[in-house]
Design an enzyme around this catalytic site. Structure first.
Site, PDB file in Angstrom:
ATOM      1  N   SER A   1      -0.189  -7.956  -4.469  1.00 59.08           N
ATOM      2  CA  SER A   1       0.944  -7.905  -5.398  1.00 59.08           C
ATOM      3  C   SER A   1       1.464  -9.315  -5.650  1.00 59.08           C
ATOM      4  O   SER A   1       1.383 -10.171  -4.758  1.00 59.08           O
ATOM      5  CB  SER A   1       2.062  -7.068  -4.766  1.00 59.08           C
ATOM      6  OG  SER A   1       3.266  -7.242  -5.466  1.00 59.08           O
TER       7      SER A   1
ATOM      8  N   TYR B   1       7.109  -5.776   2.681  1.00 56.29           N
ATOM      9  CA  TYR B   1       6.055  -5.461   1.705  1.00 56.29           C
ATOM     10  C   TYR B   1       5.291  -6.724   1.337  1.00 56.29           C
ATOM     11  O   TYR B   1       4.054  -6.737   1.316  1.00 56.29           O
ATOM     12  CB  TYR B   1       6.714  -4.836   0.469  1.00 56.29           C
ATOM     13  CG  TYR B   1       5.780  -4.536  -0.680  1.00 56.29           C
ATOM     14  CD1 TYR B   1       4.979  -3.400  -0.660  1.00 56.29           C
ATOM     15  CD2 TYR B   1       5.715  -5.375  -1.796  1.00 56.29           C
ATOM     16  CE1 TYR B   1       4.131  -3.108  -1.727  1.00 56.29           C
ATOM     17  CE2 TYR B   1       4.876  -5.089  -2.858  1.00 56.29           C
ATOM     18  CZ  TYR B   1       4.081  -3.955  -2.822  1.00 56.29           C
ATOM     19  OH  TYR B   1       3.243  -3.678  -3.876  1.00 56.29           O
TER      20      TYR B   1
HETATM   21  N1  LIG Z   1       3.060  -0.388  -9.624  1.00 53.51           N
HETATM   22  C1  LIG Z   1       3.178  -1.704  -9.483  1.00 53.51           C
HETATM   23  O1  LIG Z   1       3.863  -2.383 -10.281  1.00 53.51           O
HETATM   24  C2  LIG Z   1       2.460  -2.409  -8.362  1.00 53.51           C
HETATM   25  C3  LIG Z   1       2.564  -3.809  -8.312  1.00 53.51           C
HETATM   26  C4  LIG Z   1       1.896  -4.497  -7.314  1.00 53.51           C
HETATM   27  C5  LIG Z   1       1.125  -3.798  -6.386  1.00 53.51           C
HETATM   28  N2  LIG Z   1       1.070  -2.448  -6.442  1.00 53.51           N
HETATM   29  C6  LIG Z   1       0.264  -1.770  -5.426  1.00 53.51           C
HETATM   30  O2  LIG Z   1      -0.670  -0.920  -6.055  1.00 53.51           O
HETATM   31  C7  LIG Z   1      -0.994   0.154  -5.160  1.00 53.51           C
HETATM   32  C8  LIG Z   1      -0.830   1.479  -5.896  1.00 53.51           C
HETATM   33  O3  LIG Z   1       0.536   1.657  -6.235  1.00 53.51           O
HETATM   34  P1  LIG Z   1       1.033   2.605  -7.437  1.00 53.51           P
HETATM   35  O4  LIG Z   1       2.037   1.830  -8.186  1.00 53.51           O
HETATM   36  O5  LIG Z   1      -0.141   3.197  -8.133  1.00 53.51           O
HETATM   37  O6  LIG Z   1       1.826   3.711  -6.596  1.00 53.51           O
HETATM   38  P2  LIG Z   1       1.793   5.324  -6.677  1.00 53.51           P
HETATM   39  O7  LIG Z   1       2.879   5.767  -5.778  1.00 53.51           O
HETATM   40  O8  LIG Z   1       1.784   5.770  -8.084  1.00 53.51           O
HETATM   41  O9  LIG Z   1       0.362   5.676  -6.057  1.00 53.51           O
HETATM   42  C9  LIG Z   1       0.063   5.337  -4.733  1.00 53.51           C
HETATM   43  C10 LIG Z   1      -0.664   6.495  -4.069  1.00 53.51           C
HETATM   44  O10 LIG Z   1      -0.952   6.088  -2.713  1.00 53.51           O
HETATM   45  C11 LIG Z   1      -0.691   7.190  -1.858  1.00 53.51           C
HETATM   46  N3  LIG Z   1      -0.358   6.712  -0.521  1.00 53.51           N
HETATM   47  C12 LIG Z   1       0.752   6.039  -0.127  1.00 53.51           C
HETATM   48  N4  LIG Z   1       0.708   5.824   1.192  1.00 53.51           N
HETATM   49  C13 LIG Z   1      -0.450   6.365   1.638  1.00 53.51           C
HETATM   50  C14 LIG Z   1      -1.043   6.474   2.909  1.00 53.51           C
HETATM   51  N5  LIG Z   1      -0.432   5.991   3.999  1.00 53.51           N
HETATM   52  N6  LIG Z   1      -2.256   7.070   3.009  1.00 53.51           N
HETATM   53  C15 LIG Z   1      -2.874   7.588   1.910  1.00 53.51           C
HETATM   54  N7  LIG Z   1      -2.332   7.524   0.677  1.00 53.51           N
HETATM   55  C16 LIG Z   1      -1.137   6.925   0.557  1.00 53.51           C
HETATM   56  C17 LIG Z   1       0.484   7.922  -2.496  1.00 53.51           C
HETATM   57  O11 LIG Z   1       0.569   9.272  -2.062  1.00 53.51           O
HETATM   58  C18 LIG Z   1       0.182   7.771  -3.983  1.00 53.51           C
HETATM   59  O12 LIG Z   1      -0.522   8.872  -4.502  1.00 53.51           O
HETATM   60  C19 LIG Z   1      -0.079  -0.007  -3.953  1.00 53.51           C
HETATM   61  O13 LIG Z   1      -0.761  -0.676  -2.926  1.00 53.51           O
HETATM   62  C20 LIG Z   1       1.041  -0.866  -4.488  1.00 53.51           C
HETATM   63  O14 LIG Z   1       1.706  -1.583  -3.478  1.00 53.51           O
HETATM   64  C21 LIG Z   1       1.702  -1.728  -7.411  1.00 53.51           C
END
Ligand SMILES: NC(=O)c1ccc[n+]([C@@H]2O[C@H](COP(=O)([O-])OP(=O)(O)OC[C@H]3O[C@@H](n4cnc5c(N)ncnc54)[C@H](O)[C@@H]3O)[C@@H](O)[C@H]2O)c1
Length: 274
Positions: free
Chosen positions: A152, A165
Site C-alpha cells: 500500500s 497497517y
Molecule cells: N482498497 C484500497 O484502497 C487498498 C489500498 C492499498 C492496499 N489495499 C490492500 O489490498 C488488499 C485487498 O483489500 P480490498 O480493498 O480489496 O479489501 P476487501 O475488504 O474488499 O477485500 C479483502 C478480502 O480479504 C478477506 N480477508 C481479510 N482478512 C482475511 C484473513 N485473515 N484471511 C482470509 N481472508 C481475509 C476479506 O474477507 C475480504 O473478502 C488488502 O491487503 C488491502 O490492505 C487496499
C-alpha cells in the site's frame, strides 16, 4: 486471450474487492485459480463467477493467519489443481487508530495478516518452487513463476492512523526484495504492487457514520467522510480513485511472460500522486 493458459494461481482474500478482481483477471487469461477468503459465501461466488467464464477454480477458505494455513493452501493448489505458478498475497483489512490508542493486539493483528501470513505461504511454497525449478533446469526447460505481494502507499509513504497497517505493508516489501534475491535462481519473479485509493468496501465514502465490516466476528470501522474523500481525489493525478479491476490490472501485468525479467520491484498503482 489465454496468455496464462496452463498456469495455476492462488489469490488470498479473493472473495471480495481487489482479490476477487485479480482472481477473475487471472482466470480470464486462462489460469486455474485457488480462491481463498475468511468468508465462505463470497469465496463461493468468486468460484462460480470464474466457472461462468469457462475457467477452473477451487476454494481453500479460512484465515490466512492460522499457523497451518500456508501449508494448507499450497497443498490445495498442488493436489486440487496439480501445480502452483502464481501466488498473490492479497488478504487483508485495516484497523486504524493513532499510535497512543494503538494496542498490542492491534499491532499484532496487522503484522499477522499483512506480513506473517504472506511469509508462511511463501515458506510453504518454497519446496515446490525449488524442486520444480531443479527438475525443469535439468530438462533445460525452466518455468518462470510469479509472486505478487500486495502492499500500500500507506506502507511506502505513511498514513496517519495506520501505524500498524503501514508497518505490515512495508514488511511485505522487505520480504519481496529478499525473496527476489533468494528465488531468482529458481526462476521466480517476486514483486509487489502498492495500491493507493481503490474503491472497495475498505474505502467507501460515508456522510455521517463510518461503515463497519466484520472480520473474524469483530467489527471494524472503514471508509472516509465524503468531504475528505473528495480532497483525497484532488491529490490524485488522474483525479479519481481506482476501480478494483484497474488494481487487478497492475497485478496481472507482473504475472505476464513479458514481465519475466522484472523482479524485486514495487509497482505503485495509485493514479499518480500530486
Ligand atoms: N482498497 C484500497 O484502497 C487498498 C489500498 C492499498 C492496499 N489495499 C490492500 O489490498 C488488499 C485487498 O483489500 P480490498 O480493498 O480489496 O479489501 P476487501 O475488504 O474488499 O477485500 C479483502 C478480502 O480479504 C478477506 N480477508 C481479510 N482478512 C482475511 C484473513 N485473515 N484471511 C482470509 N481472508 C481475509 C476479506 O474477507 C475480504 O473478502 C488488502 O491487503 C488491502 O490492505 C487496499
Amino acid at each position: 486471450m489465454s496468455v496464462l493458459a496452463g498456469k495455476i494461481a492462488m489469490v488470498t482474500g479473493s472473495g471480495r474487492g481487489i482479490g476477487r478482481a485479480i482472481a477473475m483477471k487471472l482466470a480470464g487469461a486462462g489460469a486455474a485459480v485457488v480462491v481463498n477468503d475468511l468468508d465462505d459465501e463470497p469465496a463461493a461466488e468468486t468460484v462460480t463467477l470464474i466457472e461462468g467464464l469457462g475457467g477452473r477454480a477451487i476454494a481453500c477458505n479460512g484465515d490466512v493467519t492460522a499457523s497451518d494455513f500456508g501449508d494448507r493452501i499450497v497443498h490445495a493448489a498442488l493436489t486440487g489443481l496439480g501445480g502452483l505458478d502464481i501466488i498473490v498475497n492479497n488478504a487483508g483489512y485495516i484497523w486504524n487508530t493513532t499510535i497512543q490508542r494503538n494496542t498490542d493486539e492491534q499491532w499484532q493483528a496487522m503484522l499477522e495478516v499483512h506480513a506473517t501470513a504472506p511469509f508462511r505461504i511463501l515458506r510453504a511454497a518454497s519446496e515446490h518452487f525449488r524442486a520444480s525449478a531443479k527438475r525443469e533446469m535439468a530438462a533445460d526447460n525452466l518455468v518462470q513463476r510469479k509472486v505478487v505481494n500486495i502492499s500500500s502507499v500507506s506502507g511506502m509513504y505513511g498514513s496517519a492512523t495506520q501505524v500498524a497497517y503501514s508497518a505490515g505493508k512495508m514488511a511485505v516489501v522487505g520480504m519481496t526484495h529478499t525473496l527476489a534475491k533468494e528465488w531468482g535462481r529458481y526462476g521466480v519473479n517476486v514483486n509487489a504492487v502498492a495500491f493507493g485509493f481503490i474503491e472497495t468496501r475498505l474505502t467507501q465514502e460515508f456522510e455521517e457514520k463510518p461503515a463497519e465490516i466484520e472480520v473474524r466476528g469483530q467489527q471494524f470501522k472503514v471508509g472516509f467522510p465524503a468531504d475528505m474523500a473528495k480532497q483525497m481525489h484532488q491529490r490524485i493525478s488522474l483525479g479519481r480513485p481506482g476501480r478494483a479491476e484497474e488494481a487487478a490490472g497492475a497485478v496481472y501485468l507482473l504475472c505476464l511472460p513479458e514481465a519475466d525479467y522484472i523482479t524485486g520491484q514495487v509497482l505503485i498503482c495509485d493514479g499518480g500522486r500530486l
